[in-house]
Design a protein around this motif. Structure first.
Motif, PDB file in Angstrom:
ATOM      1  N   ALA A  36       1.039  -1.272  -0.023  1.00 13.54           N
ATOM      2  CA  ALA A  36      -0.090   0.013  -0.187  1.00 13.54           C
ATOM      3  C   ALA A  36       0.792   1.220  -0.071  1.00 13.54           C
ATOM      4  CB  ALA A  36      -0.853  -0.054   1.128  1.00 13.54           C
ATOM      5  N   LYS A  37       2.041   1.122   0.582  1.00 16.80           N
ATOM      6  CA  LYS A  37       2.941   2.316   0.784  1.00 16.80           C
ATOM      7  C   LYS A  37       3.939   2.430  -0.715  1.00 16.80           C
ATOM      8  CE  LYS A  37       3.383   1.989   5.635  1.00 16.80           C
ATOM      9  NZ  LYS A  37       4.395   1.620   6.777  1.00 16.80           N
ATOM     10  N   GLY A  38       3.751   1.368  -1.467  1.00 15.44           N
ATOM     11  CA  GLY A  38       4.673   1.274  -2.427  1.00 15.44           C
ATOM     12  C   GLY A  38       6.103   1.003  -2.162  1.00 15.44           C
ATOM     13  N   PHE A  72      12.955  -7.814  -9.436  1.00 17.22           N
ATOM     14  CA  PHE A  72      11.645  -7.666  -8.665  1.00 17.22           C
ATOM     15  C   PHE A  72      11.293  -6.402  -8.358  1.00 17.22           C
ATOM     16  CE2 PHE A  72       9.440  -7.552  -4.496  1.00 17.22           C
ATOM     17  CZ  PHE A  72       8.355  -8.162  -5.042  1.00 17.22           C
ATOM     18  N   THR A  73      12.277  -5.589  -7.738  1.00 22.59           N
ATOM     19  CA  THR A  73      12.173  -4.345  -7.291  1.00 22.59           C
ATOM     20  C   THR A  73      11.715  -3.254  -8.319  1.00 22.59           C
ATOM     21  OG1 THR A  73      14.517  -3.987  -6.904  1.00 22.59           O
ATOM     22  CG2 THR A  73      13.197  -4.536  -4.995  1.00 22.59           C
ATOM     23  N   SER A  74      12.476  -3.530  -9.382  1.00 24.84           N
ATOM     24  CA  SER A  74      12.277  -2.715 -10.608  1.00 24.84           C
ATOM     25  C   SER A  74      11.044  -2.988 -11.259  1.00 24.84           C
ATOM     26  CB  SER A  74      13.782  -2.751 -11.690  1.00 24.84           C
ATOM     27  OG  SER A  74      13.454  -4.065 -12.389  1.00 24.84           O
ATOM     28  N   GLU A  78       7.610  -0.096 -11.122  1.00 25.42           N
ATOM     29  CA  GLU A  78       7.060   0.314 -12.352  1.00 25.42           C
ATOM     30  C   GLU A  78       5.480  -0.049 -12.421  1.00 25.42           C
ATOM     31  OE1 GLU A  78       7.301  -0.893 -17.096  1.00 25.42           O
ATOM     32  OE2 GLU A  78       9.146  -0.898 -15.985  1.00 25.42           O
ATOM     33  N   VAL A  79       5.125  -1.245 -12.050  1.00 29.49           N
ATOM     34  CA  VAL A  79       3.848  -1.876 -11.996  1.00 29.49           C
ATOM     35  C   VAL A  79       3.116  -0.870 -10.911  1.00 29.49           C
ATOM     36  CG1 VAL A  79       2.040  -3.709 -11.467  1.00 29.49           C
ATOM     37  CG2 VAL A  79       4.244  -3.937 -12.937  1.00 29.49           C
ATOM     38  N   MET A  80       3.651  -0.672  -9.687  1.00 31.31           N
ATOM     39  CA  MET A  80       2.959  -0.086  -8.746  1.00 31.31           C
ATOM     40  C   MET A  80       3.046   1.422  -8.938  1.00 31.31           C
ATOM     41  SD  MET A  80       3.767  -2.453  -5.784  1.00 31.31           S
ATOM     42  CE  MET A  80       2.850  -1.797  -4.459  1.00 31.31           C
ATOM     43  N   TRP A 148       6.345  -9.086 -19.131  1.00 27.95           N
ATOM     44  CA  TRP A 148       7.187  -9.857 -18.523  1.00 27.95           C
ATOM     45  C   TRP A 148       8.379 -10.146 -19.653  1.00 27.95           C
ATOM     46  CZ3 TRP A 148       5.204 -13.349 -14.043  1.00 27.95           C
ATOM     47  CH2 TRP A 148       4.636 -12.542 -13.156  1.00 27.95           C
ATOM     48  N   LYS A 149       8.168 -10.530 -20.759  1.00 29.66           N
ATOM     49  CA  LYS A 149       8.796 -10.706 -21.861  1.00 29.66           C
ATOM     50  C   LYS A 149       9.583  -9.281 -22.347  1.00 29.66           C
ATOM     51  CE  LYS A 149       6.031 -14.452 -24.040  1.00 29.66           C
ATOM     52  NZ  LYS A 149       5.422 -14.838 -24.983  1.00 29.66           N
TER      53      LYS A 149
END
Length: 155
Positions: A36-38, A72-74, A78-80, A148-149
């Motif tokens: 929730a906090k990103g 994962f973090t990158s 980007e998604v969030m 993801w590709k």
């Protein structure tokens, strides 16, 4: 009549206690708070890397990959990053399926509202214990293969 024996390799029927179920609920409460906090770094602290990710795409092809912490973090940032903290509302119903006291597959049915749009999704996480605490090791969610590709390959 033949009596059914438990496998010598373990993995027989496991019945979780209330404490087992509560430990999964507490893990997700903390993960959801970070989400929730990103705070993707804290989210990553709750994972076991390399992390397995499994998805499919609109063409019906599946994709499996192994992500480093950096990937994962990158990707999650980007998604969030689109809605910003406080602009995303997520309601989840989680159903844990304990394989053993230390392995659980958790299926989540979620409703996400962002920018006036509401989406429903279902995904699963494989949680395992490491160092006495739950961590997630595999994420499974449909529909992300194309994104993801296109992301940079795992290091």
């Amino acid at each position: 009549m033949t009596e059914i024996q438990e496998s010598p390799f373990g993995g027989g029927a496991f019945t979780p206690s209330a404490e087992d179920r509560e430990s999964i609920e507490a893990w997700f409460a903390l993960y959801d708070a970070h989400s929730a906090k990103g705070d993707v770094e804290r989210m990553a602290d709750m994972a076991m890397f390399p992390l397995n990710v499994v998805t499919d795409g609109p063409d019906g092809d599946g994709l499996a990959d192994r992500w480093t912490r950096e990937r994962f973090t990158s990707t999650m940032a980007e998604v969030m990053g689109g809605g910003g903290p406080g602009e995303i509302e997520m309601r989840s119903v989680r159903t844990p399926h304990f394989l053993t006291a230390n392995l659980a597959v958790v299926v989540t049915d979620a409703t996400v509202t962002t920018n006036g749009q509401t989406y429903e999704m279902r995904y699963a996480d494989l949680l395992t214990k490491s160092g006495g605490r739950w961590v997630f090791q595999t994420m499974v969610q449909g529909g992300w293969a194309d994104a993801w590709k296109e992301a940079p390959a795992s290091a």
